[in-house]
Design a protein around this motif. Structure first.
Motif, PDB file in Angstrom:
ATOM      1  N   TYR A  45       0.803  -1.228   0.000  1.00 26.09           N
ATOM      2  CA  TYR A  45       0.000   0.000   0.000  1.00 26.09           C
ATOM      3  C   TYR A  45       0.838   1.281   0.000  1.00 26.09           C
ATOM      4  O   TYR A  45       0.275   2.373  -0.187  1.00 26.09           O
ATOM      5  CB  TYR A  45      -0.952  -0.008   1.207  1.00 26.09           C
ATOM      6  CG  TYR A  45      -1.985  -1.103   1.110  1.00 26.09           C
ATOM      7  CD1 TYR A  45      -3.038  -1.021   0.212  1.00 26.09           C
ATOM      8  CD2 TYR A  45      -1.888  -2.247   1.905  1.00 26.09           C
ATOM      9  CE1 TYR A  45      -3.975  -2.041   0.094  1.00 26.09           C
ATOM     10  CE2 TYR A  45      -2.832  -3.264   1.813  1.00 26.09           C
ATOM     11  CZ  TYR A  45      -3.859  -3.161   0.903  1.00 26.09           C
ATOM     12  OH  TYR A  45      -4.782  -4.173   0.791  1.00 26.09           O
ATOM     13  N   HIS A  46       2.134   1.168   0.256  1.00 27.62           N
ATOM     14  CA  HIS A  46       3.024   2.334   0.245  1.00 27.62           C
ATOM     15  C   HIS A  46       2.527   3.434   1.185  1.00 27.62           C
ATOM     16  O   HIS A  46       2.478   4.618   0.831  1.00 27.62           O
ATOM     17  CB  HIS A  46       3.170   2.889  -1.178  1.00 27.62           C
ATOM     18  CG  HIS A  46       3.608   1.860  -2.179  1.00 27.62           C
ATOM     19  ND1 HIS A  46       4.886   1.329  -2.197  1.00 27.62           N
ATOM     20  CD2 HIS A  46       2.913   1.220  -3.170  1.00 27.62           C
ATOM     21  CE1 HIS A  46       4.973   0.431  -3.177  1.00 27.62           C
ATOM     22  NE2 HIS A  46       3.795   0.336  -3.767  1.00 27.62           N
ATOM     23  N   LEU A  47       2.135   3.010   2.376  1.00 24.58           N
ATOM     24  CA  LEU A  47       1.641   3.939   3.398  1.00 24.58           C
ATOM     25  C   LEU A  47       2.267   3.589   4.745  1.00 24.58           C
ATOM     26  O   LEU A  47       2.820   2.499   4.931  1.00 24.58           O
ATOM     27  CB  LEU A  47       0.113   3.826   3.532  1.00 24.58           C
ATOM     28  CG  LEU A  47      -0.762   4.257   2.365  1.00 24.58           C
ATOM     29  CD1 LEU A  47      -2.210   3.852   2.639  1.00 24.58           C
ATOM     30  CD2 LEU A  47      -0.683   5.752   2.162  1.00 24.58           C
ATOM     31  N   ARG A  48       2.120   4.489   5.668  1.00 16.19           N
ATOM     32  CA  ARG A  48       2.476   4.167   7.048  1.00 16.19           C
ATOM     33  C   ARG A  48       1.409   3.214   7.589  1.00 16.19           C
ATOM     34  O   ARG A  48       0.209   3.502   7.512  1.00 16.19           O
ATOM     35  CB  ARG A  48       2.524   5.430   7.916  1.00 16.19           C
ATOM     36  CG  ARG A  48       3.706   6.346   7.637  1.00 16.19           C
ATOM     37  CD  ARG A  48       3.624   7.581   8.515  1.00 16.19           C
ATOM     38  NE  ARG A  48       3.562   7.219   9.926  1.00 16.19           N
ATOM     39  CZ  ARG A  48       3.136   8.050  10.886  1.00 16.19           C
ATOM     40  NH1 ARG A  48       2.699   9.268  10.565  1.00 16.19           N
ATOM     41  NH2 ARG A  48       3.118   7.667  12.136  1.00 16.19           N
ATOM     42  N   ILE A  49       1.834   2.089   8.119  1.00 16.22           N
ATOM     43  CA  ILE A  49       0.913   1.071   8.607  1.00 16.22           C
ATOM     44  C   ILE A  49       0.982   1.011  10.127  1.00 16.22           C
ATOM     45  O   ILE A  49       2.063   0.952  10.715  1.00 16.22           O
ATOM     46  CB  ILE A  49       1.252  -0.325   8.042  1.00 16.22           C
ATOM     47  CG1 ILE A  49       1.356  -0.290   6.514  1.00 16.22           C
ATOM     48  CG2 ILE A  49       0.219  -1.343   8.503  1.00 16.22           C
ATOM     49  CD1 ILE A  49       0.070  -0.042   5.798  1.00 16.22           C
ATOM     50  N   GLU A  50      -0.188   1.042  10.753  1.00 17.22           N
ATOM     51  CA  GLU A  50      -0.259   0.869  12.212  1.00 17.22           C
ATOM     52  C   GLU A  50      -1.196  -0.298  12.514  1.00 17.22           C
ATOM     53  O   GLU A  50      -2.366  -0.279  12.131  1.00 17.22           O
ATOM     54  CB  GLU A  50      -0.788   2.134  12.888  1.00 17.22           C
ATOM     55  CG  GLU A  50      -0.943   1.976  14.404  1.00 17.22           C
ATOM     56  CD  GLU A  50      -1.551   3.201  15.067  1.00 17.22           C
ATOM     57  OE1 GLU A  50      -2.163   3.054  16.144  1.00 17.22           O
ATOM     58  OE2 GLU A  50      -1.432   4.311  14.491  1.00 17.22           O
ATOM     59  N   LEU A  51      -0.667  -1.314  13.202  1.00 21.67           N
ATOM     60  CA  LEU A  51      -1.492  -2.431  13.645  1.00 21.67           C
ATOM     61  C   LEU A  51      -1.816  -2.211  15.115  1.00 21.67           C
ATOM     62  O   LEU A  51      -0.906  -1.987  15.928  1.00 21.67           O
ATOM     63  CB  LEU A  51      -0.765  -3.771  13.456  1.00 21.67           C
ATOM     64  CG  LEU A  51      -1.159  -4.530  12.182  1.00 21.67           C
ATOM     65  CD1 LEU A  51      -0.582  -3.820  10.962  1.00 21.67           C
ATOM     66  CD2 LEU A  51      -0.699  -5.975  12.231  1.00 21.67           C
ATOM     67  N   ARG A  52      -3.074  -2.256  15.435  1.00 22.48           N
ATOM     68  CA  ARG A  52      -3.498  -1.975  16.811  1.00 22.48           C
ATOM     69  C   ARG A  52      -4.274  -3.157  17.372  1.00 22.48           C
ATOM     70  O   ARG A  52      -5.304  -3.557  16.830  1.00 22.48           O
ATOM     71  CB  ARG A  52      -4.358  -0.707  16.849  1.00 22.48           C
ATOM     72  CG  ARG A  52      -4.802  -0.312  18.248  1.00 22.48           C
ATOM     73  CD  ARG A  52      -5.426   1.061  18.249  1.00 22.48           C
ATOM     74  NE  ARG A  52      -4.491   2.091  17.841  1.00 22.48           N
ATOM     75  CZ  ARG A  52      -4.792   3.389  17.773  1.00 22.48           C
ATOM     76  NH1 ARG A  52      -6.028   3.781  18.062  1.00 22.48           N
ATOM     77  NH2 ARG A  52      -3.895   4.272  17.413  1.00 22.48           N
ATOM     78  N   GLN A  53      -3.756  -3.715  18.456  1.00 19.50           N
ATOM     79  CA  GLN A  53      -4.414  -4.850  19.106  1.00 19.50           C
ATOM     80  C   GLN A  53      -5.476  -4.356  20.076  1.00 19.50           C
ATOM     81  O   GLN A  53      -5.240  -3.443  20.860  1.00 19.50           O
ATOM     82  CB  GLN A  53      -3.387  -5.693  19.868  1.00 19.50           C
ATOM     83  CG  GLN A  53      -3.963  -6.964  20.475  1.00 19.50           C
ATOM     84  CD  GLN A  53      -2.866  -7.864  21.042  1.00 19.50           C
ATOM     85  OE1 GLN A  53      -1.678  -7.564  20.950  1.00 19.50           O
ATOM     86  NE2 GLN A  53      -3.271  -8.979  21.638  1.00 19.50           N
ATOM     87  N   VAL A  54      -6.676  -4.934  20.004  1.00 19.05           N
ATOM     88  CA  VAL A  54      -7.774  -4.546  20.890  1.00 19.05           C
ATOM     89  C   VAL A  54      -8.258  -5.775  21.644  1.00 19.05           C
ATOM     90  O   VAL A  54      -7.948  -6.913  21.291  1.00 19.05           O
ATOM     91  CB  VAL A  54      -8.943  -3.908  20.100  1.00 19.05           C
ATOM     92  CG1 VAL A  54      -8.482  -2.663  19.359  1.00 19.05           C
ATOM     93  CG2 VAL A  54      -9.539  -4.914  19.111  1.00 19.05           C
ATOM     94  N   GLY A  55      -9.042  -5.536  22.692  1.00 18.15           N
ATOM     95  CA  GLY A  55      -9.550  -6.617  23.517  1.00 18.15           C
ATOM     96  C   GLY A  55     -10.775  -7.287  22.912  1.00 18.15           C
ATOM     97  O   GLY A  55     -11.320  -6.853  21.887  1.00 18.15           O
ATOM     98  N   SER A  56     -11.225  -8.349  23.577  1.00 16.74           N
ATOM     99  CA  SER A  56     -12.371  -9.117  23.066  1.00 16.74           C
ATOM    100  C   SER A  56     -13.652  -8.296  23.069  1.00 16.74           C
ATOM    101  O   SER A  56     -14.527  -8.488  22.220  1.00 16.74           O
ATOM    102  CB  SER A  56     -12.564 -10.383  23.903  1.00 16.74           C
ATOM    103  OG  SER A  56     -12.749 -10.072  25.271  1.00 16.74           O
TER     104      SER A  56
END
Length: 269
Positions: free
Chosen positions: A134-145
Motif C-alpha cells: 500500500y506504500h503507506l504508514r501502517i499501524e497495527l493496533r491490538q484490541v480486547g475481546s
C-alpha cells in the motif's frame, strides 16, 4: 469554554474539539486533526460548556466538503480490500490473530488495522509486507475481546442487539462484586456476554442496588428480631426480604419483610 463533541464511528468514543467559530450542528460532518492525521467525524449533540482543563482542545479544521465526503466513502471501500489482503497475509504467515477492521486517515497518509489476539504477536513482517503493497504508514493496533465483539455485533441473552454495538460508546468496568450485589447466579455462562467478559448490563442497576443495600442486612449478619437472635442467610434488597435462621431453635427458619426492619437491629453493628 464551549466545545463540540465529535465521534469517528457510529457508536464510538466522543472527543472534545473547539468549534473554532464554525457554525456547526448535530450530525454535521467535520474534518479535524488528530494524532493519527486528518480524520472525518460527526458532531454529536449540541455545544457544551466545560470548565478549565489541562487537556489540549484542538480546533475543528473545517466543515466537511463534498470532496472530503467522497474521499471518506472511497476510503471505506478501499478498507474492505485491506481487510481481505491482511487476512491472507496473516494466514500465509501463520499468525494467531483475528483481523477486525481497517481504516485510512482522510488524507490517506496512514492505514490503521485493528486485530484481536490472545497474547503478544510479532507482526513486524506483516507490517513490512503491507507497507510494500500500500506504500503507506501502517499501524497495527491490538484490541480486547470486548472491542472485537463491538465490531461484529450480535444478539445478547436478552434477545436484543448487543449494547456495545448499538449504543455504548465507552466500556465501564464490570466486576463480580456487582453481580453478587444483585444476587445474580455466579455461573460464567449466565453472566458473560458474547465477548466472554462480564455482561455490560450488570453495571446498569449497580448504583440502585448499592443504594438499596444501605442499612440493609447482608448474608452472614446477625440480627435481633422480635422472636430472638437470627442469622441472615440471603437478602433481597430489591424485594426488601430476608431469609433467616433463628439461633435459639434448631432448624427454625423464616422470612422477614422490609416493613418489619424497624424492629430489627443488625447484630454486627
Amino acid at each position: 469554554m464551549k466545545v463540540c463533541q465529535v465521534a469517528f464511528k457510529k457508536v464510538g468514543k466522543r472527543y472534545y474539539f473547539n468549534p473554532n467559530n464554525l457554525d456547526v450542528e448535530e450530525n454535521m460532518a467535520v474534518v479535524v486533526e488528530t494524532i493519527r492525521g486528518q480524520e472525518l467525524g460527526h458532531i454529536v449533540g449540541p455545544l457544551i460548556e466545560i470548565g478549565n482543563t489541562n487537556l489540549e482542545i484542538k480546533p475543528l479544521l473545517r466543515i466537511a466538503t463534498k470532496t472530503d465526503l467522497e474521499i471518506y466513502e472511497q476510503n471505506k471501500i478501499d478498507a474492505i480490500d485491506v481487510i481481505e489482503t491482511t487476512k491472507k497475509e496473516v494466514k500465509r504467515l501463520s499468525l494467531d490473530m483475528k483481523v477486525l477492521e481497517a481504516e485510512f486517515t482522510l488524507d490517506h497518509l496512514k492505514l490503521i488495522i485493528y486485530f484481536e489476539a490472545e497474547g503478544r504477536i510479532d507482526f513486524r513482517e506483516l507490517v513490512r509486507n503491507l507497507a510494500e503493497i500500500y506504500h503507506l504508514r501502517i499501524e497495527l493496533r491490538q484490541v480486547g475481546s470486548r472491542d472485537g465483539t463491538k465490531v461484529f455485533g450480535g444478539v445478547g441473552p436478552c434477545g436484543l442487539v448487543l449494547c456495545c454495538h448499538s449504543f455504548i460508546t465507552e466500556f465501564d468496568t464490570i466486576t463480580v462484586k456487582m453481580a453478587k450485589n444483585q444476587n445474580l447466579a455466579l455461573n460464567p455462562t449466565k453472566i458473560s456476554g458474547n465477548c466472554g467478559k462480564l455482561l455490560c448490563c450488570i453495571a446498569y442497576e449497580d448504583d440502585n442496588y448499592k443504594e438499596l443495600r444501605k442499612n440493609f442486612p447482608n448474608p452472614g449478619d446477625l440480627i435481633t428480631t422480635p422472636e430472638g437472635e437470627a442469622k441472615v442467610l440471603t437478602s433481597d434488597p430489591l424485594n426488601r426480604t430476608l431469609k433467616i435462621k433463628y439461633l435459639n431453635e434448631v432448624d427454625k427458619f423464616g422470612f422477614l419483610n422490609a416493613d418489619d426492619l424497624k424492629d430489627i437491629t443488625n447484630g454486627n453493628n
